[in-house]
Design a protein around this motif. Structure first.
Motif, PDB file in Angstrom:
ATOM      1  N   TYR A   1       0.845  -1.199   0.000  1.00 37.71           N
ATOM      2  CA  TYR A   1       0.000   0.000   0.000  1.00 37.71           C
ATOM      3  C   TYR A   1       0.882   1.252   0.000  1.00 37.71           C
ATOM      4  O   TYR A   1       0.917   2.013   0.964  1.00 37.71           O
ATOM      5  CB  TYR A   1      -0.918   0.012   1.226  1.00 37.71           C
ATOM      6  CG  TYR A   1      -1.659  -1.293   1.417  1.00 37.71           C
ATOM      7  CD1 TYR A   1      -2.738  -1.623   0.589  1.00 37.71           C
ATOM      8  CD2 TYR A   1      -1.283  -2.204   2.415  1.00 37.71           C
ATOM      9  CE1 TYR A   1      -3.415  -2.825   0.753  1.00 37.71           C
ATOM     10  CE2 TYR A   1      -1.972  -3.390   2.595  1.00 37.71           C
ATOM     11  CZ  TYR A   1      -3.037  -3.700   1.760  1.00 37.71           C
ATOM     12  OH  TYR A   1      -3.710  -4.880   1.920  1.00 37.71           O
ATOM     13  N   PRO A   2       1.588   1.479  -1.102  1.00 37.88           N
ATOM     14  CA  PRO A   2       2.551   2.581  -1.122  1.00 37.88           C
ATOM     15  C   PRO A   2       1.916   3.969  -1.004  1.00 37.88           C
ATOM     16  O   PRO A   2       2.546   4.899  -0.496  1.00 37.88           O
ATOM     17  CB  PRO A   2       3.250   2.390  -2.472  1.00 37.88           C
ATOM     18  CG  PRO A   2       2.282   1.618  -3.301  1.00 37.88           C
ATOM     19  CD  PRO A   2       1.574   0.705  -2.356  1.00 37.88           C
ATOM     20  N   GLY A   3       0.726   4.144  -1.462  1.00 37.15           N
ATOM     21  CA  GLY A   3       0.125   5.487  -1.411  1.00 37.15           C
ATOM     22  C   GLY A   3      -0.897   5.641  -0.302  1.00 37.15           C
ATOM     23  O   GLY A   3      -1.655   6.627  -0.296  1.00 37.15           O
ATOM     24  N   HIS A   4      -0.928   4.728   0.622  1.00 36.66           N
ATOM     25  CA  HIS A   4      -1.964   4.761   1.661  1.00 36.66           C
ATOM     26  C   HIS A   4      -1.708   5.883   2.674  1.00 36.66           C
ATOM     27  O   HIS A   4      -0.568   6.282   2.898  1.00 36.66           O
ATOM     28  CB  HIS A   4      -2.026   3.405   2.385  1.00 36.66           C
ATOM     29  CG  HIS A   4      -3.303   3.185   3.119  1.00 36.66           C
ATOM     30  ND1 HIS A   4      -3.536   3.702   4.369  1.00 36.66           N
ATOM     31  CD2 HIS A   4      -4.421   2.488   2.761  1.00 36.66           C
ATOM     32  CE1 HIS A   4      -4.749   3.328   4.771  1.00 36.66           C
ATOM     33  NE2 HIS A   4      -5.306   2.587   3.816  1.00 36.66           N
ATOM     34  N   ARG A   5      -2.801   6.382   3.295  1.00 36.92           N
ATOM     35  CA  ARG A   5      -2.676   7.482   4.263  1.00 36.92           C
ATOM     36  C   ARG A   5      -1.896   7.068   5.511  1.00 36.92           C
ATOM     37  O   ARG A   5      -1.429   7.926   6.258  1.00 36.92           O
ATOM     38  CB  ARG A   5      -4.059   8.002   4.674  1.00 36.92           C
ATOM     39  CG  ARG A   5      -4.984   6.954   5.302  1.00 36.92           C
ATOM     40  CD  ARG A   5      -6.413   7.506   5.422  1.00 36.92           C
ATOM     41  NE  ARG A   5      -7.346   6.541   5.918  1.00 36.92           N
ATOM     42  CZ  ARG A   5      -7.680   6.396   7.211  1.00 36.92           C
ATOM     43  NH1 ARG A   5      -7.116   7.174   8.123  1.00 36.92           N
ATOM     44  NH2 ARG A   5      -8.550   5.486   7.574  1.00 36.92           N
ATOM     45  N   TRP A   6      -1.786   5.756   5.769  1.00 36.10           N
ATOM     46  CA  TRP A   6      -0.997   5.298   6.914  1.00 36.10           C
ATOM     47  C   TRP A   6       0.474   5.037   6.548  1.00 36.10           C
ATOM     48  O   TRP A   6       1.247   4.609   7.404  1.00 36.10           O
ATOM     49  CB  TRP A   6      -1.606   4.011   7.481  1.00 36.10           C
ATOM     50  CG  TRP A   6      -2.945   4.207   8.152  1.00 36.10           C
ATOM     51  CD1 TRP A   6      -3.362   5.308   8.815  1.00 36.10           C
ATOM     52  CD2 TRP A   6      -4.012   3.259   8.202  1.00 36.10           C
ATOM     53  NE1 TRP A   6      -4.630   5.120   9.289  1.00 36.10           N
ATOM     54  CE2 TRP A   6      -5.071   3.854   8.934  1.00 36.10           C
ATOM     55  CE3 TRP A   6      -4.186   1.961   7.711  1.00 36.10           C
ATOM     56  CZ2 TRP A   6      -6.274   3.207   9.183  1.00 36.10           C
ATOM     57  CZ3 TRP A   6      -5.388   1.310   7.975  1.00 36.10           C
ATOM     58  CH2 TRP A   6      -6.425   1.933   8.691  1.00 36.10           C
ATOM     59  N   HIS A   7       0.817   5.261   5.305  1.00 32.64           N
ATOM     60  CA  HIS A   7       2.167   4.927   4.829  1.00 32.64           C
ATOM     61  C   HIS A   7       3.222   5.651   5.654  1.00 32.64           C
ATOM     62  O   HIS A   7       4.213   5.044   6.122  1.00 32.64           O
ATOM     63  CB  HIS A   7       2.291   5.297   3.343  1.00 32.64           C
ATOM     64  CG  HIS A   7       3.560   4.824   2.701  1.00 32.64           C
ATOM     65  ND1 HIS A   7       4.750   5.526   2.770  1.00 32.64           N
ATOM     66  CD2 HIS A   7       3.825   3.695   1.967  1.00 32.64           C
ATOM     67  CE1 HIS A   7       5.680   4.861   2.120  1.00 32.64           C
ATOM     68  NE2 HIS A   7       5.149   3.743   1.619  1.00 32.64           N
ATOM     69  N   GLY A   8       3.041   6.951   5.869  1.00 28.69           N
ATOM     70  CA  GLY A   8       4.020   7.731   6.616  1.00 28.69           C
ATOM     71  C   GLY A   8       4.136   7.291   8.054  1.00 28.69           C
ATOM     72  O   GLY A   8       5.236   7.234   8.626  1.00 28.69           O
ATOM     73  N   GLU A   9       3.013   6.975   8.677  1.00 30.48           N
ATOM     74  CA  GLU A   9       3.019   6.547  10.077  1.00 30.48           C
ATOM     75  C   GLU A   9       3.768   5.233  10.237  1.00 30.48           C
ATOM     76  O   GLU A   9       4.567   5.075  11.177  1.00 30.48           O
ATOM     77  CB  GLU A   9       1.578   6.401  10.570  1.00 30.48           C
ATOM     78  CG  GLU A   9       1.465   6.004  12.037  1.00 30.48           C
ATOM     79  CD  GLU A   9       0.037   5.822  12.490  1.00 30.48           C
ATOM     80  OE1 GLU A   9      -0.166   5.315  13.605  1.00 30.48           O
ATOM     81  OE2 GLU A   9      -0.903   6.184  11.710  1.00 30.48           O
ATOM     82  N   ILE A  10       3.538   4.284   9.341  1.00 33.34           N
ATOM     83  CA  ILE A  10       4.229   2.990   9.414  1.00 33.34           C
ATOM     84  C   ILE A  10       5.728   3.171   9.171  1.00 33.34           C
ATOM     85  O   ILE A  10       6.576   2.553   9.849  1.00 33.34           O
ATOM     86  CB  ILE A  10       3.620   2.005   8.393  1.00 33.34           C
ATOM     87  CG1 ILE A  10       2.154   1.704   8.757  1.00 33.34           C
ATOM     88  CG2 ILE A  10       4.420   0.719   8.337  1.00 33.34           C
ATOM     89  CD1 ILE A  10       1.976   1.029  10.101  1.00 33.34           C
TER      90      ILE A  10
END
Length: 820
Positions: A799-808
């Motif tokens: 999920y490269p563009g997911h909104r949680w990407h930065g948090e993970i």
């Protein structure tokens, strides 16, 4: 208050002190209307004391103050009224006999009629042409009444009028004489004769300036007596014109309210008493008609006197008016009154007691029915007895001791939905209330059998329908015995029969909306009859959008005596009933595949305003309805399409969709009841089989989220069974299981396995993203850095563009090198 206090002092013989209090008060209240009022009262007391010069000085100062009303910031209309009062009092001060007259008036108020008579007689003989001499002559008639000699009073007033029919204070004599005939001597013909004579004399009195003032004071009372005579003679057109003339001539809120009450009756052409009561003793007919008028306008003491006269001691109720407040000593019970008339008098006196003494009211109504059971008005007696039976302590809904009828209906429907599919033992409070209300059933049935054309059948149909619906929902009969399939269907049919009769006979009833709602609930929830519900929904919408039924079908359709007592006020239809009709109609439209009509009805089923303030105060169900509406308009299925494919028949499909619609609109109890029935099966809907069971378990768990977390967890856990593995909703159910497990235990070690199961077993399912995200969070909480790194990298790759990407990514960067 100080003026009243000073007058009390004067009444006790301390006149000089009272004058001092009033004059001091006038000096202190320099810019108030109290100044004028205090000086006027002081002038009267000074005149009593023989100090006419000082009395005129007080009146002069009051007049000066009122003439400068504008500079004293007094309302012009109020100042004008007091200026007239100063002029009248100035005339009284100059009239001889003021002191003696006020002394005699005090004796009359105290009930010392003989002593007052002597003083009045002396004044009348000494000053036959003066103001107080003539007023004393008028008062002598009231002394004769106080001495229990009404015939003497009649003769006295007749002679007074005969000497000068249009003279001063004759208007008041006419009023007293007409009252005597209407209330005590029982002669409608003589009362009518003197009403006509008074009208003629009034025209002549306008020529005599000296008589004009007293006739003007009596003008409204004379109008009122004309109205009374027209009303008891059923001369409705003449009554209407006289009432309208009186309303135009005299502006007063209290007077206007009383006149409006009689105006409605006169315009409708309604009888004051039933036709079967009008035959027989004419005096009793007159007394009952007068009593009804007084009851209508709220003069309960005078109404009591009239009814007691006809009924005798049998009509005495709780806390009768004091003897000082009524004159029943002058009018012994009428031996010539028929049994029918006595029965109606007892009934009417019961209505008088209704608001403050309901138990005494019921006693009177039962006594009336026992005395004359054939009375045409006993539909009202039965109605009140039935309503009282349903209002007793044990018959009340269990959730509120005081509530409006609309709230009572709303809570009753809530209680119904909570009992569906449960054992009777789990609903003891509701069963106690239902059984208590069942005591009214024979009364309602008796009303329908004996008075099929009565307007009160509206209530009989409604309450019988509601009671049978409640019993059907609770699954018990009136005695608390469990209903089997056939008896349950019979109970539902009885309910539908009564509620349908209400809607057909009283289409504008304020209760018809709730009747439609209950019929739809039985048709949809109990019988799963979509075809039948479609026609009922159409009629429910017609009722909801009609502008006509703003009030109950009570109104002018009911007799005069049916518009009195505790249930006299017309009831407006409930907004909640209107919205409930639209909600059921929206559900029917959705089940019928008409999403456009669903949207129209659903928008009307919620609060009219959709602004932020309304949203903040909206109920959970109102917000749920908006969510449901948005889903349907976005073409998002409410029920999983695969679940509908698994249904074995139309009834199952309807039931599954209903459960999902109730869940989406936050009607949790309705949803739980429907899901329970589907899982258990019954005569109406067969139990589901195979993979569809897992869907119902999944939806049952979801519905339980708000009410019972432990049971929700139990339902979601069953999704681990092998038969549920391939179901497309299993992954979402296990996700909820993981969330609930962590929320209830705060233990990431117990929640993590559920998320891992989804990641491993359902990697392509839409909820796998959330499961992977929660796996990262819980691995981090447990300090399992190697597992965290694996899950985090998988998430970043998938999920490269997911909104949680930065948090993970940030979470991964903070971890040390893996040690485990």
């Amino acid at each position: 208050m100080q003026i009243g206090h000073s007058l009390n002092i004067a009444a006790k013989g301390r006149r000089e002190k009272a004058i001092g209090v009033l004059t001091d008060l006038a000096r202190i209240e320099m810019a108030s209307i109290v100044t004028a009022e205090a000086r006027i009262e002081a002038a009267l007391l000074l005149a009593e004391a023989g100090q006419s010069e000082q009395a005129h000085e007080q009146l002069d100062q009051a007049a000066w103050f009122l003439d400068n009303a504008q500079s004293n910031d007094l309302p012009p209309a109020l100042a004008k009224t007091f200026i007239k009062a100063v002029t009248q009092v100035r005339t009284l001060v100059d009239s001889p006999g003021l002191r003696e007259y006020r002394t005699a008036s005090g004796l009359l108020k105290e009930g010392r009629h003989r002593a007052a008579m002597l003083v009045f007689k002396q004044l009348a003989e000494r000053y036959p042409d003066s103001e107080y001499g003539i007023r004393s002559e008028l008062a002598m008639g009231h002394c004769w009444l106080g001495l229990l000699k009404p015939r003497k009073a009649e003769e006295h007033w007749q002679q007074m009028i005969a000497r000068a029919p249009a003279g001063p204070w004759r208007g008041q004599a006419y009023v007293a004489l007409i009252d005597l005939y209407l209330e005590q001597l029982g002669s409608l013909s003589l009362a009518s004769e003197y009403v006509v004579s008074a009208a003629t004399a009034h025209e002549q009195a306008n020529i005599d300036e000296r008589a004009t003032a007293s006739w003007k004071l009596a003008q409204y009372d004379l109008y009122w007596r004309r109205i009374l005579v027209h009303m008891v003679q059923n001369q409705h057109e003449m009554a209407v014109s006289t009432i309208q003339l009186a309303k135009t001539s005299f502006k007063s809120k209290d007077r206007e309210d009383a006149l409006n009450c009689l105006l409605d009756i006169a315009r409708a052409g309604d009888r004051l008493i039933p036709e079967d009561v009008s035959t027989g003793c004419k005096k009793a007919t007159l007394a009952l008609s007068m009593g009804m008028i007084y009851l209508i306008i709220g003069q309960e003491n005078r109404a009591y006197t009239m009814f007691e006269r006809v009924a005798g001691t049998a009509g005495v109720g709780v806390n009768p008016p004091s003897r000082a407040a009524q004159s029943s000593e002058l009018q012994p019970p009428l031996d010539s009154a028929s049994v029918c008339q006595r029965s109606f008098a007892i009934f009417a006196n019961g209505l008088r007691l209704g608001h403050s003494h309901p138990q005494a009211m019921m006693k009177q109504l039962k006594r009336s029915m026992a005395l004359w059971p054939h009375g045409s008005w006993h539909d009202e007696s039965i109605f009140h007895l039935a309503m009282y039976a349903q209002k007793t302590k044990h018959a009340q809904p269990t959730r509120a001791s005081k509530q409006s009828p609309a709230n009572a209906r709303k809570q009753s429907r809530q209680l119904e939905s909570e009992t569906v599919g449960r054992k009777p033992a789990a609903n003891k409070q509701l069963l106690v209330a239902i059984r208590a209300r069942s005591s009214a059933v024979p009364l309602w049935q008796d009303l329908l059998a004996k008075y099929a054309e009565s307007g009160r059948c509206e209530y009989a149909y409604y309450h019988l329908g509601v009671l049978h619906a409640d019993l059907a929902h609770a699954g018990v009969d009136e005695r608390g015995n469990t209903l089997n399939g056939a008896r349950l269907a019979l109970m539902q049919s009885k309910s539908i029969q009564m509620l349908t009769a209400l809607c057909e006979r009283f289409p504008n009833s304020h209760m018809a909306g709730d009747a439609y709602v209950r019929r739809l609930d039985i048709g949809l929830n109990a019988k799963l009859d979509l075809a039948g519900a479609q026609s009922v929904a159409q009629k429910a919408v017609q009722w909801a959008k009609s502008s006509q039924p703003q009030a109950s079908s009570q109104g002018s359709k009911l007799a005069v005596w049916q518009r009195l007592g505790p249930y006299a006020k017309p009831t407006k239809r409930s907004t909640s009933d209107v919205q409930a009709c639209y909600f059921r109609a929206a559900i029917v439209a959705y089940l019928s595949g008409d999403t456009k009509r669903f949207s129209v009805h659903a928008r009307k089923a919620g609060p009219a305003k959709q602004n932020k303030q309304a949203a903040a105060s909206a109920s959970l169900q109102a917000m749920g309805l908006r969510v449901l509406l948005s889903r349907v308009e976005a073409d998002i299925p409410v029920t999983h399409p695969h679940a509908l494919e698994l249904a074995s028949d139309d009834r199952q499909r309807v039931a599954i969709q209903l459960a999902d619609l109730y869940i989406a609109s936050e009607r949790t109890m309705d949803a739980l009841a429907m899901l329970t029935r589907l899982l258990e099966g019954n005569e109406v809907v067969s139990a589901v089989k195979g993979q569809l069971v897992s869907y119902l378990r999944f939806r049952l768990g979801y519905a339980l989220l708000r009410v019972d977390t432990a049971q929700a967890i139990e339902q979601f856990q069953q999704l681990y069974q092998p038969a549920c593995r391939e179901a497309p909703w299993t992954a979402e159910g296990i996700l909820y299981l993981g969330i609930l497990t962590f929320n209830t235990t705060q233990d990431p070690a117990k929640a993590l396995p559920h998320y891992e199961h989804i990641v491993k077993t359902y990697p392509d399912h839409p909820v796998a993203c959330r499961a992977l995200y929660f796996s990262c969070l819980n691995a981090n909480r447990l300090g399992q850095t190697k597992k965290l790194a694996s899950y985090a990298q998988t998430f970043l790759d998938m999920y490269p563009g997911h909104r949680w990407h930065g948090e993970i990514k940030e979470l991964l960067a903070r971890q040390p090198q893996a040690k485990d």
